[in-house]
Write a protein that holds these residues in place. Sequence first.
Motif, PDB file in Angstrom:
ATOM      1  N   LEU A  31       0.845  -1.178   0.000  1.00 38.94           N
ATOM      2  CA  LEU A  31       0.000   0.000   0.000  1.00 38.94           C
ATOM      3  C   LEU A  31       0.886   1.235   0.000  1.00 38.94           C
ATOM      4  O   LEU A  31       1.888   1.294   0.714  1.00 38.94           O
ATOM      5  N   GLY A  32       0.513   2.195  -0.833  1.00 35.93           N
ATOM      6  CA  GLY A  32       1.256   3.448  -0.886  1.00 35.93           C
ATOM      7  C   GLY A  32       0.342   4.586  -1.255  1.00 35.93           C
ATOM      8  O   GLY A  32      -0.846   4.392  -1.547  1.00 35.93           O
ATOM      9  N   THR A  33       0.905   5.787  -1.224  1.00 33.44           N
ATOM     10  CA  THR A  33       0.172   6.987  -1.631  1.00 33.44           C
ATOM     11  C   THR A  33       0.809   7.525  -2.900  1.00 33.44           C
ATOM     12  O   THR A  33       2.024   7.736  -2.949  1.00 33.44           O
ATOM     13  N   TYR A  34      -0.025   7.727  -3.913  1.00 32.63           N
ATOM     14  CA  TYR A  34       0.405   8.266  -5.202  1.00 32.63           C
ATOM     15  C   TYR A  34      -0.124   9.685  -5.290  1.00 32.63           C
ATOM     16  O   TYR A  34      -1.338   9.900  -5.146  1.00 32.63           O
ATOM     17  N   CYS A  35       0.765  10.650  -5.499  1.00 32.70           N
ATOM     18  CA  CYS A  35       0.383  12.063  -5.533  1.00 32.70           C
ATOM     19  C   CYS A  35       0.727  12.681  -6.880  1.00 32.70           C
ATOM     20  O   CYS A  35       1.843  12.519  -7.379  1.00 32.70           O
TER      21      CYS A  35
END
Length: 108
Positions: A31-35
Amino acid sequence: MQVLQDAGAFTVPDGAPIHYREHLRVLDLSLGTYCIPVDGKDGQLPHTEDEVYVVVRGRGRLLADSGDTAVGPGSVVFVPAGEAHRFTDVTEDLAVLVVFGPAEHTRA
Protein backbone atom coordinates in the motif's frame (compact mmCIF):
# COMPACT_ATOMS: atom_id res chain seq x y z
CA MET A 1 -1.76 -4.09 14.03
CA GLN A 2 0.07 -1.24 12.37
CA VAL A 3 -1.26 2.31 12.05
CA LEU A 4 -0.22 3.97 8.76
CA GLN A 5 -0.38 7.60 9.85
CA ASP A 6 0.84 9.31 6.67
CA ALA A 7 -1.12 7.14 4.24
CA GLY A 8 -3.20 9.33 1.94
CA ALA A 9 -1.38 12.60 2.70
CA PHE A 10 -0.56 14.74 -0.35
CA THR A 11 3.22 15.16 -0.63
CA VAL A 12 5.20 16.13 -3.71
CA PRO A 13 8.85 17.15 -3.29
CA ASP A 14 9.74 20.51 -4.86
CA GLY A 15 10.17 20.16 -8.59
CA ALA A 16 8.82 16.60 -8.76
CA PRO A 17 6.02 16.03 -11.30
CA ILE A 18 4.55 13.13 -9.27
CA HIS A 19 5.41 11.22 -6.10
CA TYR A 20 4.79 7.68 -4.83
CA ARG A 21 5.54 6.61 -1.28
CA GLU A 22 5.09 3.05 -0.10
CA HIS A 23 3.71 2.72 3.46
CA LEU A 24 3.31 -1.04 3.82
CA ARG A 25 4.70 -4.17 2.17
CA VAL A 26 3.82 -7.72 3.07
CA LEU A 27 3.85 -10.82 0.89
CA ASP A 28 0.28 -10.57 -0.38
CA LEU A 29 -0.13 -6.80 -0.75
CA SER A 30 1.51 -3.41 -0.64
CA LEU A 31 0.00 0.00 0.00
CA GLY A 32 1.26 3.45 -0.89
CA THR A 33 0.17 6.99 -1.63
CA TYR A 34 0.40 8.27 -5.20
CA CYS A 35 0.38 12.06 -5.53
CA ILE A 36 -0.06 14.10 -8.70
CA PRO A 37 -0.17 17.90 -8.54
CA VAL A 38 -2.49 19.99 -10.72
CA ASP A 39 -1.48 19.52 -14.37
CA GLY A 40 0.98 16.76 -13.36
CA LYS A 41 1.77 14.09 -15.96
CA ASP A 42 1.21 10.46 -14.99
CA GLY A 43 3.52 8.28 -17.06
CA GLN A 44 2.99 4.96 -15.31
CA LEU A 45 3.16 1.68 -17.21
CA PRO A 46 0.86 -1.31 -16.68
CA HIS A 47 1.62 -3.26 -13.50
CA THR A 48 1.93 -7.01 -13.12
CA GLU A 49 -0.26 -6.87 -9.99
CA ASP A 50 -3.92 -5.99 -9.50
CA GLU A 51 -4.54 -2.50 -8.08
CA VAL A 52 -7.23 -0.74 -6.12
CA TYR A 53 -7.17 3.07 -6.14
CA VAL A 54 -8.90 5.00 -3.34
CA VAL A 55 -8.96 8.75 -4.00
CA VAL A 56 -8.41 10.65 -0.75
CA ARG A 57 -8.26 14.18 -2.17
CA GLY A 58 -8.23 16.00 -5.48
CA ARG A 59 -9.94 15.56 -8.82
CA GLY A 60 -9.02 14.21 -12.23
CA ARG A 61 -9.75 11.35 -14.61
CA LEU A 62 -8.51 7.79 -14.74
CA LEU A 63 -8.07 6.51 -18.30
CA ALA A 64 -7.71 2.76 -18.83
CA ASP A 65 -7.91 0.30 -21.71
CA SER A 66 -11.40 -0.65 -20.53
CA GLY A 67 -12.72 2.93 -20.21
CA ASP A 68 -12.33 6.17 -18.33
CA THR A 69 -13.94 7.80 -15.33
CA ALA A 70 -13.88 11.03 -13.35
CA VAL A 71 -12.34 10.57 -9.90
CA GLY A 72 -12.60 12.60 -6.73
CA PRO A 73 -12.60 12.08 -2.96
CA GLY A 74 -14.18 8.74 -2.16
CA SER A 75 -13.75 7.21 -5.63
CA VAL A 76 -12.61 3.59 -5.54
CA VAL A 77 -11.43 1.98 -8.79
CA PHE A 78 -10.08 -1.51 -9.52
CA VAL A 79 -7.52 -1.95 -12.33
CA PRO A 80 -6.56 -5.54 -13.17
CA ALA A 81 -2.96 -6.56 -13.69
CA GLY A 82 -1.64 -5.74 -17.16
CA GLU A 83 -4.23 -3.09 -18.06
CA ALA A 84 -2.75 0.19 -19.31
CA HIS A 85 -4.01 3.16 -17.27
CA ARG A 86 -3.06 6.65 -16.15
CA PHE A 87 -4.47 9.70 -14.41
CA THR A 88 -5.16 12.76 -16.58
CA ASP A 89 -6.84 16.16 -16.32
CA VAL A 90 -5.80 16.68 -12.70
CA THR A 91 -7.64 19.86 -11.68
CA GLU A 92 -7.02 19.60 -7.91
CA ASP A 93 -3.89 18.09 -6.30
CA LEU A 94 -4.55 14.35 -6.28
CA ALA A 95 -3.68 11.99 -3.40
CA VAL A 96 -4.59 8.35 -4.03
CA LEU A 97 -4.12 5.31 -1.81
CA VAL A 98 -2.91 2.44 -3.98
CA VAL A 99 -3.29 -1.17 -2.88
CA PHE A 100 -1.38 -3.76 -4.91
CA GLY A 101 -2.22 -7.43 -4.68
CA PRO A 102 0.13 -9.17 -4.41
CA ALA A 103 2.78 -6.64 -3.35
CA GLU A 104 4.02 -4.35 -6.15
CA HIS A 105 6.79 -5.82 -8.35
CA THR A 106 6.43 -9.35 -6.91
CA ARG A 107 5.06 -10.97 -10.07
CA ALA A 108 7.37 -11.66 -12.99
